[in-house]
Design an enzyme around this catalytic site. Structure first.
Site, PDB file in Angstrom:
ATOM      1  N   ASP A 101       0.856  -1.189   0.000  1.00 22.96           N
ATOM      2  CA  ASP A 101       0.000   0.000   0.000  1.00 22.96           C
ATOM      3  C   ASP A 101       0.893   1.241   0.000  1.00 22.96           C
ATOM      4  OD1 ASP A 101       0.943   0.251   2.554  1.00 22.96           O
ATOM      5  OD2 ASP A 101      -0.983   0.036   3.549  1.00 22.96           O
ATOM      6  N   ASP A 274      -8.107  -7.215   0.899  1.00 20.59           N
ATOM      7  CA  ASP A 274      -7.098  -7.420   1.947  1.00 20.59           C
ATOM      8  C   ASP A 274      -7.666  -6.965   3.273  1.00 20.59           C
ATOM      9  OD1 ASP A 274      -5.500  -4.770   3.140  1.00 20.59           O
ATOM     10  OD2 ASP A 274      -6.658  -4.372   1.324  1.00 20.59           O
ATOM     11  N   CYS A 313     -11.947 -28.403   7.499  1.00 16.66           N
ATOM     12  CA  CYS A 313     -10.768 -27.595   7.174  1.00 16.66           C
ATOM     13  C   CYS A 313      -9.523 -28.478   7.140  1.00 16.66           C
ATOM     14  CB  CYS A 313     -10.594 -26.477   8.198  1.00 16.66           C
ATOM     15  SG  CYS A 313      -9.157 -25.425   7.908  1.00 16.66           S
ATOM     16  N   CYS A 315      -6.380 -27.261   7.270  1.00 15.27           N
ATOM     17  CA  CYS A 315      -5.194 -26.573   7.802  1.00 15.27           C
ATOM     18  C   CYS A 315      -4.510 -27.427   8.862  1.00 15.27           C
ATOM     19  CB  CYS A 315      -5.566 -25.211   8.376  1.00 15.27           C
ATOM     20  SG  CYS A 315      -6.363 -25.240   9.997  1.00 15.27           S
ATOM     21  N   CYS A 318      -6.380 -27.563  12.306  1.00  8.35           N
ATOM     22  CA  CYS A 318      -7.577 -28.412  12.397  1.00  8.35           C
ATOM     23  C   CYS A 318      -7.239 -29.896  12.294  1.00  8.35           C
ATOM     24  CB  CYS A 318      -8.579 -28.012  11.319  1.00  8.35           C
ATOM     25  SG  CYS A 318      -9.382 -26.431  11.661  1.00  8.35           S
ATOM     26  N   HIS A 343      -5.327 -21.169  10.976  1.00  3.59           N
ATOM     27  CA  HIS A 343      -6.674 -21.579  10.572  1.00  3.59           C
ATOM     28  C   HIS A 343      -7.422 -20.444   9.878  1.00  3.59           C
ATOM     29  CE1 HIS A 343     -10.765 -23.036  10.560  1.00  3.59           C
ATOM     30  NE2 HIS A 343     -11.108 -21.885  11.112  1.00  3.59           N
TER      31      HIS A 343
END
Length: 412
Positions: A101, A274, A313, A315, A318, A343
């Site tokens: 940015d 974002d 999930c 990830c 998890c 997660h």
């Protein structure tokens, strides 16, 4: 089949629309370090890092692009040091795409520490008290030293609820500053996105879109939102801006990270987003889930809940840890923040993957119905009787109005 080579100059960076469904598009944004599938959520690594998360973990989640903050990196460690290290990609060990940015948002977040005039912005460092002048040319100088795939113009950002002549003045100043940024932009291997301003005034937004689209080469952003405005105004500004912009440019709605906002904005025609929300909320032991929206893992109800955060999930959190374990360390051990951050980031990336698939298969209406039914329903529990007593929340009217604008209907 040979993979298409990544672009090495701005002229070769492009956005391919692969599928459409209503206002929504599924596409590929070709950047020097990766091909980014859109709609996409970009995690935020303000200082070149996400707290408790290393870049190897982001690669494992197939994150293609992330965001870094020009203002903060310009202060610490300083853009000269980043440049000496070989640029932000090398310094943070990330070989995929980065967007930086411009520092404009800090006009709102650090409003008590700054002044603005036609030349640019003057900030007082929150770390040292040192003054920092940030004209448009300096913002581009810093971003070119950092070396991100996408730079953002410096725009004049005002609080979204501001009214009066300053809204129009800031919009026109943003256009003038864009022209100065374009002159200062000399690196051909970096794209630069303009940023639409105009507050909640749809006429100003459309005027700004017309002017900035003439100057945009690779993509364009919709700025000045997600600052506390009513959601009914928020979605209408997004819809109007997307409708006013040409189809060959990806549309980046800045600062958006709530799951419902991501879904609605994607189906209104936006492509990039974002927000710090996934990692910031993780610090308080809050996990993001499809069923029920948020899971406050520091609550006593999870003390003996041995399910994963989300059994669907994939990830690492998890697959290996339970709600009860995270409850036992939330607010006490930094690893809890790390586990929930992993997660939450994966949750956002998976959500956008499913949004892309819904566009690809032209099944947006079915996706909306299921997503909203789950999000505003009860959280999955080990105790079915307890789950049945959970209150089902009403879908907000602004969501229903946005869905109606898209031409879809909800059957609940």
């Amino acid at each position: 089949m040979t993979e298409e080579p990544l672009p090495t100059c701005q002229a070769d960076m492009k956005y391919d629309v692969l599928a459409r469904a209503g206002f929504a598009r599924r596409g590929n944004l070709h950047l020097p370090h990766s091909i980014v599938e859109t709609p996409v959520f970009m995690p935020v690594g303000t200082q070149g890092t996400m707290k408790g998360v290393v870049t190897e973990q982001l690669v494992a989640m197939d994150c293609r692009i992330l965001l870094c903050n020009t203002y903060h990196l310009g202060h610490r460690p300083g853009h000269e040091r980043v440049k000496a290290a070989g640029g932000i990609h090398k310094m943070m060990n990330w070989n995929r795409s980065i967007l930086t940015d411009s520092g404009g948002f800090q006009m709102v977040s650090l409003s008590k520490l700054m002044t603005v005039d036609e030349n640019g912005v003057n900030f007082e460092s929150p770390h040292t008290g040192e003054m920092m002048a940030l004209p448009p040319e300096k913002s581009i100088e810093i971003q070119q030293a950092l070396g991100a795939d996408i730079m953002m113009q410096l725009d004049h950002v005002i609080h979204v609820l501001t009214t009066g002549d300053i809204v129009k003045e800031a919009m026109h100043r943003s256009i003038r500053w864009l022209d100065r940024c374009k002159v200062a932009h000399t690196r051909d291997d970096q794209a630069m996105f303009p940023i639409l301003q105009g507050g909640l005034n749809l006429d100003l937004r459309k005027e700004c879109a017309e002017e900035m689209a003439k100057r945009a080469k690779v993509g364009i952003a919709i700025g000045g939102l997600s600052g506390g405005e009513e959601k009914d105004h928020f979605w209408r500004v997004v819809a109007a801006c997307c409708a006013a912009l040409p189809p060959h440019l990806p549309r980046y709605v800045m600062g958006v990270g709530f799951p419902v906002d991501l879904v609605i904005c994607s189906f209104l025609g936006a492509d990039m987003f974002d927000c710090v929300y996934p990692t910031r909320t993780a610090r308080f032991g809050t996990a993001m889930v499809r069923r029920g929206g948020l899971m406050q893992l520091n609550q006593k109800r999870y003390k003996e809940d041995f399910l994963p955060i989300d059994d669907k999930c994939e990830c690492n959190t998890c697959k290996n840890y339970t709600r009860a374990y995270i409850h036992s360390i939330a607010g006490k051990e930094t690893v809890a923040c790390h586990l929930v951050s992993i997660h939450n980031i994966k949750h956002q990336l998976d959500l956008m993957r499913d949004v892309r698939q819904a566009i690809q298969s032209n099944s947006v209406e079915n996706f909306l119905r299921q997503f909203l039914f789950d999000y505003y329903g009860p959280i999955q529990s080990e105790n079915p009787s307890k789950q049945d007593t959970e209150k089902v929340r009403e879908v907000p009217q602004w969501v229903r109005d946005a869905v109606d604008h898209m031409g879809y209907t909800l059957d609940f």
